[in-house]
Design a protein around this motif. Structure first.
Motif, PDB file in Angstrom:
ATOM      1  N   ILE A  30      -1.932  -3.993  -9.145  1.00  0.00           N
ATOM      2  CA  ILE A  30      -1.550  -2.608  -8.870  1.00  0.00           C
ATOM      3  C   ILE A  30      -0.455  -2.183  -9.852  1.00  0.00           C
ATOM      4  O   ILE A  30      -0.369  -1.013 -10.219  1.00  0.00           O
ATOM      5  CB  ILE A  30      -1.133  -2.438  -7.391  1.00  0.00           C
ATOM      6  N   THR A  68      -7.104  -0.113 -10.235  1.00  0.00           N
ATOM      7  CA  THR A  68      -6.758  -1.331  -9.502  1.00  0.00           C
ATOM      8  C   THR A  68      -7.928  -1.858  -8.703  1.00  0.00           C
ATOM      9  O   THR A  68      -7.952  -3.033  -8.339  1.00  0.00           O
ATOM     10  CB  THR A  68      -5.618  -1.075  -8.501  1.00  0.00           C
ATOM     11  N   ASN A  69      -8.895  -0.981  -8.374  1.00  0.00           N
ATOM     12  CA  ASN A  69      -9.921  -1.338  -7.398  1.00  0.00           C
ATOM     13  C   ASN A  69     -11.178  -0.549  -7.749  1.00  0.00           C
ATOM     14  O   ASN A  69     -11.451   0.511  -7.199  1.00  0.00           O
ATOM     15  CB  ASN A  69      -9.409  -0.979  -5.985  1.00  0.00           C
ATOM     16  N   MET A  99     -11.084  -5.909  -9.751  1.00  0.00           N
ATOM     17  CA  MET A  99      -9.696  -5.621  -9.381  1.00  0.00           C
ATOM     18  C   MET A  99      -8.774  -5.845 -10.572  1.00  0.00           C
ATOM     19  O   MET A  99      -9.071  -6.593 -11.500  1.00  0.00           O
ATOM     20  CB  MET A  99      -9.246  -6.578  -8.263  1.00  0.00           C
ATOM     21  N   ASP A 100      -7.625  -5.193 -10.500  1.00  0.00           N
ATOM     22  CA  ASP A 100      -6.539  -5.543 -11.405  1.00  0.00           C
ATOM     23  C   ASP A 100      -5.234  -5.345 -10.650  1.00  0.00           C
ATOM     24  O   ASP A 100      -5.214  -4.766  -9.562  1.00  0.00           O
ATOM     25  CB  ASP A 100      -6.581  -4.698 -12.686  1.00  0.00           C
TER      26      ASP A 100
END
Lengths: 365, 365
Positions: A225, A354-355, A222-223
């Motif tokens: 958004i 983001t995912n 993840m990162d």
């Protein structure tokens, strides 16, 4: 999987085509569970309750079905959910089917719907997915020395692969000049650096029984958004973490990967992803591409399917189609673009990285 | 959980309120995974990529997050997905958070969005969720002898419970006359037979560690999305199959259930669900309600929270809020409406009973 491209069929019909083929291949008439991936069927097609809708449409209305969504990586998230259900012993077999239908809408409307995956604050300043990708590409050119020729060579390679894939949206090669002279979409990204808007669906069957291919590892990363919160624009932490988790679960390192499907929604993303997954050393992705290392016939074929650029990108169908391609490659069923491979890696990007997901599959032979 | 009702906060803020409370209660700062439930945040609020959006909003932007959706039962499907990830050993702890924000939109628009859960063909003839529920209620009155008084008594009971629940949308009692004289919504359903449109969110933390309450069983059941294809209108096969699966996993029967939260989106559905779950014998649900058996203080308290009718129904938040209520009841934390219970059952309906769930929780004391 269905052929990707501009399709007249409804999304349920596309999903049924893919699901039926997968179930027939797996010799399973009635799976224990269904996981459906669709990023936004409500706005793209007007229909919701998609788990139930697809279960009924498949004639499997009594098979437990859920829908999973992680933006553009929804297909891989659905595979993960099915994997978890089988690994937990909750189901013996799970059909995972995903896809999207978009080409019937005007492009600005499609962009608006896809744009919901962006941080709301950044969107309020006019950000779109290509705009943010352009920003990242500009940074990668300045800070990592990526050249327009390296970036464009990714598109040339993937179109050449797509030309050998009867399921691809684009089955025609393009020249380097054509790519480098195509019109600007989001400076420095040009039209032929960007994946198309595609319809299509793909499906796999996961089983507790031994099959021809096994999932050796699956990892999620993840990162934020919000792109502005990130410490680094030119690599994707979400991919790095997903890859580490997948390698750890699989017990193999990047050096063992024979073939990869990477998320080249924009051509420079293939170069970034090659390095984020550790498949090539930092700073070497552009050179490896120019040298033909990542072409079918090269040292490490990447996107033999044509990738998002040429196979196409029906959002929630994409991650699953990557696994379909790897299964075909590992089983020797990729006539015209067959590579030698025992272990394959797929990487899927959700939203603006983001995912993200990395899945490693291995032949059982 | 947040208080349900008309809320001015954004959905991410509501989810953060619920998630923070759940994490604090569980003494967990950073879960291994997040499962987000939202039925249609894209159309209700304009935002997508909700797993990533909520992870970032919670300050947990590096925790793997997915979104799960099964229409109005999405919250329970998210609990299932989290349960599977923990049971498979993929995560040690999972935050499950779900909710919806709807009251800022005009009611016809909310109805349109919720209506996407209906079979497209039936929708093309003007079906809405209340219209189909009215049809089912009419059939249940004619074929099963349900009376308007029995149906209305469900609403009276649940409003009385909601009046004792500080988290409820409606915290005022209603009289039987008021219910029976409220305006028709979808003949024979009247306004006070129908749950409200609510905002709100709820969250639970699932853990591989021993906690105060354990999930003993979780089952899913399905039926055709098209109501016209069903063999029986007056019971929900999806609930029956979900209950059988949950009892089987838990190793207990209906006679062991001390308290239940049922999906009374429409009051007659509580009566149907009481029988579908086996909590009362066929044909006895109306009588049990009139006799006070299902009230707090009765033999089998049902919807001590107030149920969907009074606690409210923020779609994907509802299934999770049922589990929150059961946890509070089992832990002796439901002051004002506390019942004696060691084992509780929650039932959640997705769409027009197309994708239903039954979850059984048990105190670990």
């Amino acid at each position: 999987m269905t052929r990707f491209g501009k399709r007249d069929e409804s999304l349920p019909d596309l999903m049924a085509e893919a699901a039926t083929a997968a179930l027939e291949d797996a010799l399973i008439e009635r799976p224990d569970g269904i996981v459906v991936a669709a990023m936004n069927p409500e706005e793209f097609t007007g229909e919701g309750n998609y788990g139930s809708l697809i279960a009924t449409h498949l004639g499997l209305s009594h098979v437990p079905a859920i829908r999973v969504e992680t933006a553009t990586s929804s297909g891989m998230a659905a595979i993960y959910a099915g994997f978890a259900a089988v690994a937990a012993g909750l189901h013996r077999s799970v059909l995972v089917v995903g896809g999207e239908k978009m080409t019937h809408l005007a492009t600005p409307r499609v962009s608006e719907i896809i744009g919901r995956s962006i941080d709301p604050h950044e969107r309020s300043y006019g950000s779109t997915m290509p705009a943010l990708a352009g920003l990242i590409t500009r940074a990668a050119m300045q800070r990592r020395g990526l050249t327009p020729k390296e970036i464009s060579s990714v598109a040339v390679k993937n179109h050449a692969h797509g030309a050998r894939n009867p399921y691809a949206h684009f089955q025609t090669p393009v020249t380097l000049d054509a790519v480098m002279e195509s019109r600007l979409v989001a400076d420095p990204l040009r039209l032929y650096h960007c994946c198309p808007i595609s319809d299509g669906a793909a499906a796999v069957v996961l089983s507790a029984e031994r099959g021809p291919v096994r999932i050796a590892g699956i990892g999620q990363g993840m990162d934020t958004i919000a792109v502005r919160y990130r410490s680094d624009l030119t690599s994707f932490r979400a991919t790095q973490e997903a890859a580490q988790a997948a390698y750890r679960m699989a017990g193999v390192g990047a050096e063992r990967i024979d073939v990869a499907e990477l998320h080249d929604a924009f051509s420079p993303f293939e170069l970034i992803s090659l390095e984020d997954t550790g498949l090539v050393p930092p700073g070497k992705a552009g050179r490896a591409t120019l040298d033909g290392d990542t072409a079918v016939g090269g040292r490490l074929p990447v996107n033999p399917s044509g990738g998002l650029k040429a196979r196409g990108h029906p959002l929630a169908g994409t991650g699953i189609s990557q696994i379909v391609e790897l299964c075909w490659q590992l089983r020797g069923m990729a006539a015209g673009r067959q590579v030698e491979a025992r272990i394959g890696l797929a990487q899927s990007i959700g939203g603006l990285a983001t995912n993200n997901w990395v899945t490693i599959v291995e032949t059982s032979r």
